[in-house]
Scaffold this motif. Structure first.
Motif, PDB file in Angstrom:
ATOM      1  N   LEU A 248       7.274   0.854   2.996  1.00 25.80           N
ATOM      2  CA  LEU A 248       6.407   1.107   4.140  1.00 25.80           C
ATOM      3  C   LEU A 248       4.972   1.493   3.744  1.00 25.80           C
ATOM      4  CD1 LEU A 248       6.438   0.828   7.150  1.00 25.80           C
ATOM      5  CD2 LEU A 248       7.148   3.227   7.337  1.00 25.80           C
ATOM      6  N   PRO A 249       4.788   2.404   2.770  1.00 27.82           N
ATOM      7  CA  PRO A 249       3.392   2.719   2.381  1.00 27.82           C
ATOM      8  C   PRO A 249       2.654   1.494   1.831  1.00 27.82           C
ATOM      9  CG  PRO A 249       4.941   4.290   1.410  1.00 27.82           C
ATOM     10  CD  PRO A 249       5.774   3.209   2.019  1.00 27.82           C
ATOM     11  N   VAL A 250       3.384   0.626   1.126  1.00 29.81           N
ATOM     12  CA  VAL A 250       2.776  -0.593   0.574  1.00 29.81           C
ATOM     13  C   VAL A 250       2.315  -1.497   1.722  1.00 29.81           C
ATOM     14  CG1 VAL A 250       3.094  -2.580  -0.939  1.00 29.81           C
ATOM     15  CG2 VAL A 250       4.315  -0.445  -1.427  1.00 29.81           C
ATOM     16  N   ALA A 251       3.183  -1.620   2.740  1.00 20.30           N
ATOM     17  CA  ALA A 251       2.838  -2.451   3.906  1.00 20.30           C
ATOM     18  C   ALA A 251       1.652  -1.853   4.659  1.00 20.30           C
ATOM     19  CB  ALA A 251       4.052  -2.581   4.827  1.00 20.30           C
ATOM     20  N   ASP A 252       1.625  -0.532   4.772  1.00 16.10           N
ATOM     21  CA  ASP A 252       0.498   0.131   5.443  1.00 16.10           C
ATOM     22  C   ASP A 252      -0.812  -0.178   4.722  1.00 16.10           C
ATOM     23  OD1 ASP A 252       1.807   1.335   7.556  1.00 16.10           O
ATOM     24  OD2 ASP A 252       2.323   3.149   6.413  1.00 16.10           O
ATOM     25  N   GLN A 253      -0.747  -0.105   3.393  1.00 19.63           N
ATOM     26  CA  GLN A 253      -1.953  -0.367   2.604  1.00 19.63           C
ATOM     27  C   GLN A 253      -2.405  -1.830   2.771  1.00 19.63           C
ATOM     28  OE1 GLN A 253      -3.815   1.932   0.857  1.00 19.63           O
ATOM     29  NE2 GLN A 253      -5.261   0.203   0.790  1.00 19.63           N
ATOM     30  N   LEU A 254      -1.429  -2.732   2.813  1.00 19.68           N
ATOM     31  CA  LEU A 254      -1.754  -4.153   2.979  1.00 19.68           C
ATOM     32  C   LEU A 254      -2.460  -4.380   4.319  1.00 19.68           C
ATOM     33  CD1 LEU A 254      -1.525  -7.123   1.997  1.00 19.68           C
ATOM     34  CD2 LEU A 254       0.669  -7.239   3.203  1.00 19.68           C
ATOM     35  N   VAL A 255      -1.942  -3.730   5.363  1.00 18.66           N
ATOM     36  CA  VAL A 255      -2.568  -3.875   6.688  1.00 18.66           C
ATOM     37  C   VAL A 255      -4.003  -3.343   6.647  1.00 18.66           C
ATOM     38  CG1 VAL A 255      -2.517  -3.013   9.058  1.00 18.66           C
ATOM     39  CG2 VAL A 255      -0.401  -3.879   8.002  1.00 18.66           C
ATOM     40  N   THR A 256      -4.187  -2.181   6.017  1.00 22.67           N
ATOM     41  CA  THR A 256      -5.535  -1.610   5.903  1.00 22.67           C
ATOM     42  C   THR A 256      -6.468  -2.543   5.138  1.00 22.67           C
ATOM     43  OG1 THR A 256      -4.543   0.579   5.876  1.00 22.67           O
ATOM     44  CG2 THR A 256      -6.824   0.437   5.152  1.00 22.67           C
ATOM     45  N   ASP A 257      -5.965  -3.083   4.037  1.00 27.06           N
ATOM     46  CA  ASP A 257      -6.805  -3.971   3.220  1.00 27.06           C
ATOM     47  C   ASP A 257      -7.178  -5.248   3.984  1.00 27.06           C
ATOM     48  OD1 ASP A 257      -6.940  -2.256   1.078  1.00 27.06           O
ATOM     49  OD2 ASP A 257      -5.197  -3.113   0.054  1.00 27.06           O
ATOM     50  N   LEU A 258      -6.237  -5.754   4.761  1.00 29.58           N
ATOM     51  CA  LEU A 258      -6.529  -6.982   5.519  1.00 29.58           C
ATOM     52  C   LEU A 258      -7.512  -6.700   6.656  1.00 29.58           C
ATOM     53  CD1 LEU A 258      -3.028  -8.718   5.521  1.00 29.58           C
ATOM     54  CD2 LEU A 258      -5.092  -9.494   4.350  1.00 29.58           C
ATOM     55  N   GLU A 259      -7.491  -5.457   7.158  1.00 31.57           N
ATOM     56  CA  GLU A 259      -8.499  -5.088   8.160  1.00 31.57           C
ATOM     57  C   GLU A 259      -9.891  -5.102   7.542  1.00 31.57           C
ATOM     58  OE1 GLU A 259      -7.090  -1.360   9.705  1.00 31.57           O
ATOM     59  OE2 GLU A 259      -5.983  -2.354  11.322  1.00 31.57           O
ATOM     60  N   ILE A 260      -9.975  -4.546   6.329  1.00 34.20           N
ATOM     61  CA  ILE A 260     -11.275  -4.544   5.631  1.00 34.20           C
ATOM     62  C   ILE A 260     -11.697  -5.985   5.331  1.00 34.20           C
ATOM     63  CG2 ILE A 260     -12.505  -3.779   3.553  1.00 34.20           C
ATOM     64  CD1 ILE A 260     -10.425  -1.473   3.375  1.00 34.20           C
ATOM     65  N   LEU A 261     -10.734  -6.785   4.889  1.00 35.55           N
ATOM     66  CA  LEU A 261     -11.027  -8.176   4.547  1.00 35.55           C
ATOM     67  C   LEU A 261     -11.547  -8.938   5.766  1.00 35.55           C
ATOM     68  CD1 LEU A 261     -10.913 -10.528   2.507  1.00 35.55           C
ATOM     69  CD2 LEU A 261      -8.581 -10.976   3.297  1.00 35.55           C
TER      70      LEU A 261
END
Lengths: 390, 275
Positions: A248-261
Motif C-alpha cells: 500500500l505505501p508503494v502504491a501511494d507513492q506511485l499515485v503521488t509520483d504520477l500526480e507530479i508527472l
C-alpha cells in the motif's frame, strides 16, 4: 522679445512638418488606392457567383499556391461558400448576405476539391487545383507553423494519457487496499498501458522515472533495495509473491509520483526538435533493452507493454509523417512501412487473441523484433535532416 | 493651415504604419502550443458532454415524452454551439446535425432536413415525437461520430484562432435575427454558448496579445462583459427566457457589441502570424 535661437527652432520644426506632410500625403494616397483596388475585388484570382441553384461557374481551375476568390451572393438568402476536401471543410467564407460579395484567400495544394454552392440540396461545384512551382515550394518549405498543430496535438495526448495513467494507478491502489490479489494483478497490467504511452517524454524526468519505473536488476540490493519502488516493486509483490502485503505505501507513492508527472507533462515545453527525437530514442531504447532481456520479469506481460509503447510511438510518428509527407514523400512511406512491420511482428506473436508470456517468445523472434524496431529507429532518424529546424 | 496639415500627416502616417504592420506578417511562435492544446481539451470535454446529453435527449424522444424532450433541447445543443468552429469542419456531420430548414429546397418538408432543428420542428410545431424517431437515432449516431472524428483531428491553428471571430460573425449575421431556433425560441441559449466558445479562445490567447496590444485587451474584455451583462438580464432557472422577450434596446446593444467583437477578433490571426 525676439529670441533668435527659438526662432531658428521654429523654422526647422515647420520645415520638418512640411516634409512629413508631403511624405504622409503620398502614403495616404497610396493606401487609398490600394484599398479601392481591394474593394473592387480586382485582385481576386477567380470570381464565383452563387445563384439560387448553383455556382457560376460550376467548374474552376486554378494553379496551386495562395489563391484568392471573390464570392458574389446572387441568391436571395445568406450563404456560405466552402472549399471541401472530401467531407472536410478546407476553407470557408460564411455569412455572405444576399447581394453582397466577399473575399477568401487560401493556400491550395494540387488536387480535386468540391465547392459548396448555396443550398445544401444544390449540386456541388468542382475546383481543380493544378501543380505549380508556388505550390511545390509551399509544400516543401519546413516552417515552425507546420509544427504547431502536431505539437499541440501531442500535448493533448500527453495530458490525456497522463490523466489516464494517474486514474489507473488509483484503481490499482484501491485493489491493493482491498487485499484482492487477482483484481490487483489485473489492475497492474492495465495501469502499465497509459504509462507506456507517455513514456517517451516521461523517461526524460529522470528523478520521477527512477521512482516510478525502477528495476531490481539495476539496484545493488535488488528486490530488497529500498530504492526498489514503483510499478515493478508492485509487480514483484503481486506476481512473484502473490500478495498485497506491504504494497500500500508503494502504491501511494506511485499515485503521488504520477500526480507530479501529470503536472510536469502539462508544463513541459515542446518544440520540433523534441518531437523528432522522442520516437527515435524510444524505439532505440526498447530495441536494445526490453526486447532482449524482458522488463516485466515477474508478470511476464512484456508484449502488452510493447504493444502500448508502439501505440505511443505511432502517435508521434503519425504527427511527424504529416509534416514530412509533403517535403519528402519517400521518407514518409519508408517510415510508414517500418512502423507497419513492427506492428506486424507484434501481432504475429498473439495467440488466441491475446499475448503469451514473454518467456515463451523464442530468441529468434525477439531478435527479429529488435531488428525491425532498430529499422524503424533508423528511418525516424532520417527526419532530422529533412524537417529538423536547428 | 499648418495645423490642418499636421493632423492629416499624423493620420496618414498612422495609416501607413498600420498598413506596414499588416503587410509584414508576424511569424507564429511556440507560445501558441499551450493555448491550441488547451482548446482541444476544452473541445474534447464538450463533445463528450454532447454525447451524454444527446443520449438523454434521444431517450426522451424514443419514449415519446414531448415535454421532457423540449426541456432537454436547448441545454443539449450548448456543447455543440460552443465548439462550432471545429464541429463545422466536418461538412457532412454539420449539415446532418445542425442545418436549418432553409438550407434545403423543400424546407421543413425536405427529407434531407435532419438533426436538432428537424427535431425542434417536431417538438414545437408538430407537437409530436412520432415523425422524428429515425432522426433521433441518426442524431445520436452523428454526434458520436463527431466526437470520434474530433478526437482524431489535429486542430488547424488558424481555424482555432479564427474561431473566436467566426462564432461572433455567425451570431451577428444569422442569429441576432432569431433565425436559428425559430420554432422553440431558445436562441439565447445558443448565444450564450457561442459567446462562451469565442471567449474561451480569446482567453487562452490573451496572454500572447496582452503585451503586444494592451488596448485591444481592455476593449475586448469590455465588449465581452457588455454582452454578458445583457444576457444576464434574461437568465432564468439555469437557462434563458424565450427570445421574444429580448427588448429592441437590448437587441441593439447585443448587435453592436457582437459586430465590434467580430471585427476586432478577426485581427487575432494576423496578430499571431496565422494569416
Amino acid at each position: 522679445m525676439s529670441d533668435p535661437a527659438s526662432n531658428r527652432h521654429l523654422y526647422w520644426a515647420v520645415a520638418a512638418a512640411a516634409c512629413l506632410a508631403v511624405a504622409g500625403g503620398a502614403a495616404f494616397y497610396y493606401a487609398t488606392l490600394k484599398n479601392a483596388e481591394a474593394a473592387r475585388g480586382q485582385t481576386a484570382d477567380r470570381t464565383v457567383t452563387i445563384t439560387a441553384t448553383a455556382c457560376e461557374p460550376m467548374e474552376l481551375s486554378v494553379p496551386g499556391g495562395r489563391r484568392s476568390f471573390e464570392i458574389i451572393n446572387a441568391s436571395d438568402r445568406p450563404i456560405e461558400w466552402e472549399i471541401l476536401d472530401g467531407v472536410m471543410v478546407l476553407a470557408e467564407r460564411e455569412n455572405i448576405a444576399p447581394g453582397f460579395r466577399a473575399g477568401l484567400t487560401v493556400q491550395l495544394q494540387p488536387g480535386s476539391y468540391q465547392m459548396a454552392c448555396g443550398l445544401l440540396s444544390n449540386p456541388r461545384g468542382t475546383l481543380i487545383v493544378t501543380p505549380s512551382d508556388e505550390a511545390a515550394q509551399a509544400a516543401s518549405e519546413v516552417t515552425l507553423r507546420k509544427f504547431l498543430g502536431p505539437l499541440s496535438e501531442y500535448r493533448v495526448y500527453l495530458v490525456m494519457q497522463g490523466n489516464a495513467a494517474l486514474k489507473s494507478a488509483q484503481d490499482l491502489r484501491a485493489a491493493i487496499a482491498s487485499g484482492d490479489v487477482a483484481a490487483a494483478q489485473t489492475a497492474w497490467a492495465a495501469a502499465r498501458l497509459p504509462w507506456r504511452h507517455i513514456q517517451p517524454l516521461a523517461y526524460r524526468f529522470s528523478d520521477l522515472e527512477g521512482r516510478i519505473d525502477a528495476r531490481a536488476t539495476y539496484l545493488a540490493g535488488r528486490e530488497e533495495d529500498p530504492a526498489f519502488t514503483g510499478y515493478h516493486r508492485l509487480e514483484y509483490g503481486l506476481f512473484a509473491r502473490n500478495s498485497t502485503e506491504g504494497l500500500l505505501p508503494v502504491a501511494d507513492q506511485l499515485v503521488t509520483d504520477l500526480e507530479i508527472l501529470k503536472t510536469r507533462l502539462r508544463e513541459a515545453p515542446l518544440d520540433p526538435q523534441l518531437l523528432i527525437s522522442l520516437p527515435v530514442d524510444t524505439v532505440d531504447r526498447i530495441a536494445q533493452g526490453q526486447i532482449t532481456e524482458g522488463e516485466n520479469i515477474y508478470a511476464g506481460n512484456d508484449l502488452a507493454d510493447l504493444q502500448a509503447s508502439v501505440e505511443g510511438v505511432a502517435k508521434l510518428v503519425g504527427l511527424l509523417r504529416a509534416v514530412v509527407a509533403p517535403v519528402d514523400p519517400r521518407l514518409d512511406e519508408r517510415i510508414g512501412a517500418r512502423l507497419a512491420q513492427v506492428q506486424a511482428d507484434i501481432d504475429a506473436l498473439k495467440q488466441g487473441g491475446g499475448f503469451p508470456p514473454y518467456a515463451t517468445v523464442p530468441a529468434d523472434r525477439r531478435a527479429a523484433l529488435a531488428t525491425d524496431m532498430t529499422g524503424l529507429g533508423a528511418a525516424l532518424g532520417a527526419l532530422q535532416d529533412v524537417i529538423g529546424m536547428n | 493651415m499648418v495645423a490642418f496639415h499636421l493632423k492629416t500627416t499624423a493620420l496618414a502616417l498612422a495609416f501607413a504604419a498600420g498598413m506596414a504592420t499588416q503587410g509584414m506578417a508576424a511569424e507564429p511562435t511556440l507560445d501558441l502550443v499551450g493555448p491550441l492544446s488547451e482548446y482541444k481539451l476544452y473541445v474534447a470535454e464538450n463533445t463528450a458532454q454532447l454525447v451524454t446529453d444527446t443520449e438523454a435527449f434521444v431517450a426522451a424522444i424514443k419514449a415519446g415524452d414531448v415535454e421532457k424532450a423540449k426541456s432537454l433541447f436547448a441545454p443539449t445543443r450548448m456543447s455543440y454551439e460552443r465548439i462550432e468552429p471545429i464541429a463545422e469542419l466536418f461538412s457532412d456531420l454539420d449539415g446532418a446535425i445542425d442545418a436549418r430548414a432553409d438550407d434545403y429546397e423543400k424546407a421543413e418538408a425536405d427529407e434531407a432536413f435532419t438533426g436538432f432543428h428537424r427535431i425542434e420542428y417536431a417538438l414545437w410545431v408538430e407537437s409530436s415525437t412520432d415523425p422524428v424517431q429515425g432522426y433521433a437515432d441518426q442524431l445520436l449516431t452523428d454526434v458520436k461520430a463527431l466526437d470520434a472524428r474530433i478526437n482524431e483531428l489535429t486542430f488547424p491553428p488558424e481555424v482555432v484562432v479564427g474561431g473566436a471571430a467566426a462564432l461572433m460573425e455567425e451570431v451577428a449575421a444569422t442569429k441576432i435575427s432569431g433565425e436559428e431556433d425559430r420554432y422553440s425560441r431558445t436562441d439565447l441559449w445558443d448565444f450564450d454558448a457561442n459567446f462562451a466558445g469565442s471567449e474561451k479562445i480569446y482567453d487562452l490567447l490573451k496572454p500572447l496579445i496582452a503585451e503586444k496590444d494592451p488596448a485591444f485587451v481592455t476593449k475586448t474584455d469590455a465588449n465581452f462583459k457588455a454582452v454578458d451583462d445583457v444576457l444576464a438580464k434574461y437568465r432564468k432557472d439555469g437557462g434563458y427566457v424565450s427570445y421574444v422577450e429580448l427588448t429592441d434596446a437590448d437587441r441593439t446593444v447585443l448587435s453592436t457589441r457582437v459586430n465590434t467583437l467580430a471585427e476586432d477578433l478577426s485581427t487575432l490571426r494576423g496578430m499571431l502570424g496565422l494569416n
